[in-house]
Design an enzyme around this catalytic site. Structure first.
Site, PDB file in Angstrom:
ATOM      1  N   ASP A 279      41.024  66.977  87.753  1.00  0.00           N
ATOM      2  CA  ASP A 279      40.622  67.384  89.178  1.00  0.00           C
ATOM      3  C   ASP A 279      40.269  69.299  88.998  1.00  0.00           C
ATOM      4  O   ASP A 279      40.262  69.474  88.098  1.00  0.00           O
ATOM      5  CB  ASP A 279      41.094  67.034  90.346  1.00  0.00           C
ATOM      6  CG  ASP A 279      40.491  66.778  91.531  1.00  0.00           C
ATOM      7  OD1 ASP A 279      39.985  67.701  92.178  1.00  0.00           O
ATOM      8  OD2 ASP A 279      40.299  65.591  91.862  1.00  0.00           O
TER       9      ASP A 279
ATOM     10  N   HIS B  25      40.629  70.829  96.171  1.00  0.00           N
ATOM     11  CA  HIS B  25      40.158  69.226  95.956  1.00  0.00           C
ATOM     12  C   HIS B  25      41.632  68.661  95.372  1.00  0.00           C
ATOM     13  O   HIS B  25      41.956  67.486  95.931  1.00  0.00           O
ATOM     14  CB  HIS B  25      38.969  69.199  95.381  1.00  0.00           C
ATOM     15  CG  HIS B  25      38.549  67.851  95.209  1.00  0.00           C
ATOM     16  ND1 HIS B  25      38.788  66.778  94.257  1.00  0.00           N
ATOM     17  CD2 HIS B  25      37.656  67.171  96.362  1.00  0.00           C
ATOM     18  CE1 HIS B  25      38.152  65.792  94.627  1.00  0.00           C
ATOM     19  NE2 HIS B  25      37.416  65.858  95.713  1.00  0.00           N
TER      20      HIS B  25
ATOM     21  N   SER C 131      36.150  60.764  96.800  1.00  0.00           N
ATOM     22  CA  SER C 131      37.330  61.395  96.242  1.00  0.00           C
ATOM     23  C   SER C 131      38.555  60.988  96.999  1.00  0.00           C
ATOM     24  O   SER C 131      39.492  61.253  96.307  1.00  0.00           O
ATOM     25  CB  SER C 131      36.936  62.908  96.277  1.00  0.00           C
ATOM     26  OG  SER C 131      35.887  63.209  95.479  1.00  0.00           O
TER      27      SER C 131
END
Length: 433
Positions: A145, A189, A395
């Site tokens: 990520d 994120h 996600s």
């Protein structure tokens, strides 16, 4: 755009065209290709004076030709998992590479992007944590990520295990973007994903804990501050997992990122690298993508992104809890990508999990903290910054399943990736949509 469609190409409405069919377990006609992929074939013809980042896969036992070594990416450019190298080459020499007998194929290093209490109760994680004592303890989870925050109260260690970055359950951090050696997340994120998997809810008195609150995390940073990257860094991260999964007890890897599907999963270097990870005994959980509707608001098929289009990946779409902890009113999120997959026509996703309005960790030093400030949430404890953030997307769904896999591996360490997928699909509830 992730699938290479022009904007609105699928927005005219419904059609009457019949679908092509494939044979399960066998490549279809779309899997045939030359040494050079379609993107590079076009670049060689139309942009001969420009350069391209490419992934060169070598024949078994072959070495990169000497004359090409000057073009090779030095850091994280060796992709041993697929016997490949990342190069930046003039488009004018692409035809020369095709003629080299030591080269198996050449692919464009295409871009990638990043594709809570209510969630944990809805999927049954909290009763498993409290009733069965399964918390992911002793299980390593790799996160491919944008990185992970340098500190969050919800990532503190409740065990006697020692970790290299202080009182944070981060066993290792590898930066494939900037080469830094200590944890950070300039995008935000990855931190949010980490909390869904393994946050312990310290700043919310347990209410916003993740699925496996005692799991150990390995952060592999492949996305930059804007949430963007290339597939070569993901392949390098997969390579790292294969080399180090025993050392860090990694049983599952979360891939909440999306790459466009340009070719069959039988020939795509990204999906082939994911297969090497699965073959090593590590479950690969991927987000399905957020391409469930077209510009006209109609259902859009073929929107599953890579590497989730491969059958060896455990691909997760998004459902909505509709604000309750009961599963009876859960629905499929309309943005969630579904199959059949582009090029290979296979059924996907494999599962859905909550991915709408998911509350997880915020990193005050990340871009998300400022660009998504309206979605920040306070905890139950006094903190200097807002500890939580609400996000929506597949996600957020994938790490729900990743955390679940960690609980399964704690309960039964002998499980294989195929058994994990079979158990989850066999025990899942069916929902319309």
């Amino acid at each position: 755009m992730l699938l290479g469609f022009v904007p609105g190409a699928l927005a005219e409405g419904r059609h009457q065209a019949s679908a092509q069919r494939g044979t399960p377990g066998q490549p279809n006609s779309q899997a045939r290709r030359g040494k050079l992929d379609r993107e590079l074939t076009a670049r060689a013809a139309l942009q001969p004076t420009e350069t391209s980042s490419v992934i060169v896969t070598l024949q078994p036992g072959a070495q990169l030709p000497t004359e090409l070594r000057t073009y090779a990416k030095q850091e994280h450019g060796n992709l041993a998992i697929i016997n490949g190298r990342t190069l930046t080459v003039p488009n004018s020499i692409l035809s020369k590479l095709v003629a080299d007998p030591s080269i198996l194929r050449i692919d464009f290093d295409r871009p990638i992007a990043r594709a809570n209490y209510r969630t944990a109760m809805t999927v049954g994680a909290r009763p498993v944590n409290k009733g069965l004592g399964l918390t992911g303890a002793g299980v390593g989870v790799a996160l491919i990520d944008s990185g992970i925050t340098e500190w969050h109260d919800d990532l503190t260690n409740r065990s006697t295990d020692l970790y290299p970055f202080g009182d944070q359950r981060v066993s290792a951090f590898v930066d494939f973007v900037n080469g830094r050696t200590t944890p950070y997340d300039d995008d935000g994120h990855g931190t949010h994903v980490a909390g869904i998997v393994a946050g312990n809810g310290r700043d919310s008195r347990g209410q916003k804990a993740g699925i496996a609150p005692d799991a150990s995390l390995v952060s592999l940073k492949v996305l930059d501050a804007n949430g963007l990257g290339t597939i070569s860094n993901v392949i390098a991260a997969f390579d790292w997992v294969v080399a180090h999964h025993d050392e860090y007890r990694i049983r599952v890897v979360n891939v909440s990122i999306a790459a466009a599907v340009h070719e069959s999963f039988w020939t795509d270097p990204l999906t082939l690298a994911a297969k090497r990870v699965v073959d090593s005994g590590v479950v690969v959980v991927t987000a399905a993508g957020n391409l469930g509707k077209n510009a006209a608001g109609l259902p859009q098929y073929g929107g599953i992104t890579a590497p989730g289009n491969a059958p060896w990946a455990l691909t997760v779409g998004a459902s909505s809890t509709n604000g309750t902890i009961q599963r009876a009113d859960d629905t499929i999120a309309n943005f969630s990508s579904h199959g059949p997959t582009f090029k290979d026509w296979t059924a996907k996703p494999d599962l859905v999990a909550p991915g709408v309005g998911t509350i997880s960790l915020a990193d005050p030093l990340s871009n998300y903290y400022t660009t998504k400030a309206q979605f920040l949430i306070r905890g139950s404890e006094e903190t200097a910054t807002m500890p939580y953030l609400t996000l929506t997307g597949t996600s957020m769904s994938a790490p729900v399943v990743t955390g679940t896999v960690a609980l399964m591996m704690q309960a039964n360490p002998s499980l294989t990736p195929n058994l994990v997928k079979a158990i989850l699909q066999y025990t899942a509830e069916t929902r319309p949509g």
